[in-house]
Design a protein around this motif. Sequence first.
Motif, PDB file in Angstrom:
ATOM      1  N   GLU A   1      30.364  30.981  19.687  1.00  0.00           N
ATOM      2  CA  GLU A   1      29.088  31.224  19.018  1.00  0.00           C
ATOM      3  C   GLU A   1      28.344  32.338  19.744  1.00  0.00           C
ATOM      4  OE1 GLU A   1      26.254  27.811  20.756  1.00  0.00           O
ATOM      5  OE2 GLU A   1      27.992  27.061  19.666  1.00  0.00           O
ATOM      6  N   LYS A   2      27.408  32.948  19.076  1.00  0.00           N
ATOM      7  CA  LYS A   2      26.674  34.088  19.622  1.00  0.00           C
ATOM      8  C   LYS A   2      25.847  33.669  20.842  1.00  0.00           C
ATOM      9  CE  LYS A   2      23.446  37.651  18.120  1.00  0.00           C
ATOM     10  NZ  LYS A   2      24.138  38.873  18.299  1.00  0.00           N
ATOM     11  N   GLY A   3      25.927  34.462  21.891  1.00  0.00           N
ATOM     12  CA  GLY A   3      25.142  34.204  23.095  1.00  0.00           C
ATOM     13  C   GLY A   3      25.796  33.279  24.099  1.00  0.00           C
ATOM     14  N   LEU A   4      26.944  32.724  23.776  1.00  0.00           N
ATOM     15  CA  LEU A   4      27.623  31.798  24.675  1.00  0.00           C
ATOM     16  C   LEU A   4      28.217  32.557  25.858  1.00  0.00           C
ATOM     17  CD1 LEU A   4      28.550  28.844  25.057  1.00  0.00           C
ATOM     18  CD2 LEU A   4      30.637  29.462  23.860  1.00  0.00           C
ATOM     19  N   ARG A   5      27.971  32.043  27.063  1.00  0.00           N
ATOM     20  CA  ARG A   5      28.552  32.621  28.276  1.00  0.00           C
ATOM     21  C   ARG A   5      29.236  31.509  29.052  1.00  0.00           C
ATOM     22  NH1 ARG A   5      24.272  35.981  31.515  1.00  0.00           N
ATOM     23  NH2 ARG A   5      23.393  33.920  31.754  1.00  0.00           N
ATOM     24  N   LYS A   6      30.293  31.875  29.759  1.00  0.00           N
ATOM     25  CA  LYS A   6      31.044  30.867  30.489  1.00  0.00           C
ATOM     26  C   LYS A   6      31.669  31.498  31.727  1.00  0.00           C
ATOM     27  CE  LYS A   6      34.079  27.038  29.506  1.00  0.00           C
ATOM     28  NZ  LYS A   6      34.903  26.370  28.521  1.00  0.00           N
ATOM     29  N   ARG A   7      31.752  30.726  32.794  1.00  0.00           N
ATOM     30  CA  ARG A   7      32.380  31.215  34.019  1.00  0.00           C
ATOM     31  C   ARG A   7      33.889  30.991  33.923  1.00  0.00           C
ATOM     32  NH1 ARG A   7      29.940  32.979  38.197  1.00  0.00           N
ATOM     33  NH2 ARG A   7      27.992  31.959  37.632  1.00  0.00           N
ATOM     34  N   LYS A   8      34.639  32.078  33.996  1.00  0.00           N
ATOM     35  CA  LYS A   8      36.092  32.012  33.846  1.00  0.00           C
ATOM     36  C   LYS A   8      36.761  32.771  34.987  1.00  0.00           C
ATOM     37  CE  LYS A   8      37.836  30.728  30.389  1.00  0.00           C
ATOM     38  NZ  LYS A   8      38.381  29.453  29.990  1.00  0.00           N
ATOM     39  N   GLY A   9      37.981  32.376  35.298  1.00  0.00           N
ATOM     40  CA  GLY A   9      38.762  33.066  36.319  1.00  0.00           C
ATOM     41  C   GLY A   9      39.516  34.237  35.715  1.00  0.00           C
ATOM     42  N   VAL A  10      39.388  35.407  36.330  1.00  0.00           N
ATOM     43  CA  VAL A  10      40.096  36.605  35.878  1.00  0.00           C
ATOM     44  C   VAL A  10      40.612  37.360  37.096  1.00  0.00           C
ATOM     45  CG1 VAL A  10      38.895  36.916  33.677  1.00  0.00           C
ATOM     46  CG2 VAL A  10      37.929  37.898  35.745  1.00  0.00           C
ATOM     47  N   ARG A  11      41.516  38.270  36.860  1.00  0.00           N
ATOM     48  CA  ARG A  11      42.157  39.057  37.912  1.00  0.00           C
ATOM     49  C   ARG A  11      41.704  40.509  37.777  1.00  0.00           C
ATOM     50  NH1 ARG A  11      45.294  38.273  42.395  1.00  0.00           N
ATOM     51  NH2 ARG A  11      46.148  36.357  41.594  1.00  0.00           N
ATOM     52  N   GLY A  12      41.690  41.255  38.865  1.00  0.00           N
ATOM     53  CA  GLY A  12      41.300  42.666  38.863  1.00  0.00           C
ATOM     54  C   GLY A  12      42.290  43.541  38.118  1.00  0.00           C
ATOM     55  N   ARG A  13      41.936  44.815  37.952  1.00  0.00           N
ATOM     56  CA  ARG A  13      42.722  45.719  37.109  1.00  0.00           C
ATOM     57  C   ARG A  13      43.906  46.380  37.802  1.00  0.00           C
ATOM     58  NH1 ARG A  13      37.741  49.322  36.883  1.00  0.00           N
ATOM     59  NH2 ARG A  13      37.845  50.472  38.834  1.00  0.00           N
ATOM     60  N   VAL A  14      44.070  46.169  39.098  1.00  0.00           N
ATOM     61  CA  VAL A  14      45.147  46.816  39.848  1.00  0.00           C
ATOM     62  C   VAL A  14      46.343  45.865  39.956  1.00  0.00           C
ATOM     63  CG1 VAL A  14      45.781  47.880  42.044  1.00  0.00           C
ATOM     64  CG2 VAL A  14      43.476  48.174  41.146  1.00  0.00           C
ATOM     65  N   ILE A  15      47.537  46.391  39.730  1.00  0.00           N
ATOM     66  CA  ILE A  15      48.760  45.580  39.795  1.00  0.00           C
ATOM     67  C   ILE A  15      49.106  45.303  41.251  1.00  0.00           C
ATOM     68  CG2 ILE A  15      51.230  45.555  39.305  1.00  0.00           C
ATOM     69  CD1 ILE A  15      50.618  47.290  36.856  1.00  0.00           C
TER      70      ILE A  15
END
Length: 129
Positions: A87-101
């Motif tokens: 839904e619009k405006g929803l934010r959530k803390r998620k795990g992600v990895r950087g852009r370098v291999i």
Amino acid sequence: MEFRVVISDPKTGRAYQKVVEGANANRLIGKQIGDVISGTIVDLPPDYELKITGGTDRDGFPMRPDLPGTARRRLLLSGGVGFRPKEKGLRKRKGVRGRVISKDILQINTVVVKHGKVPLEEIFKQKEE
């Protein structure tokens, strides 16, 4: 060390997988999302060029193009890679990895930006037989 490279062909809409290991895998370390690499790294003819569009690490965390470095971080996301808000405006803390291999990356997604003389369909058909 090995990487699974997914090669997407925008002409046909098909994707092909190739496992890269050894010296060619080492050549991929340090590359970033958006970099253009030679097709020889993934055993394609030298007239092919591939653009790195993303990837995932061994735990399934996606690489995010706006996050510098190789580290895994938990970010507050409102959309984009790693989170699709319902839904619009929803934010959530998620795990992600950087852009370098780095060596922790398992899968690298690429798209063909310069096609060679031999179509990908024929190249991968020959290797399957």
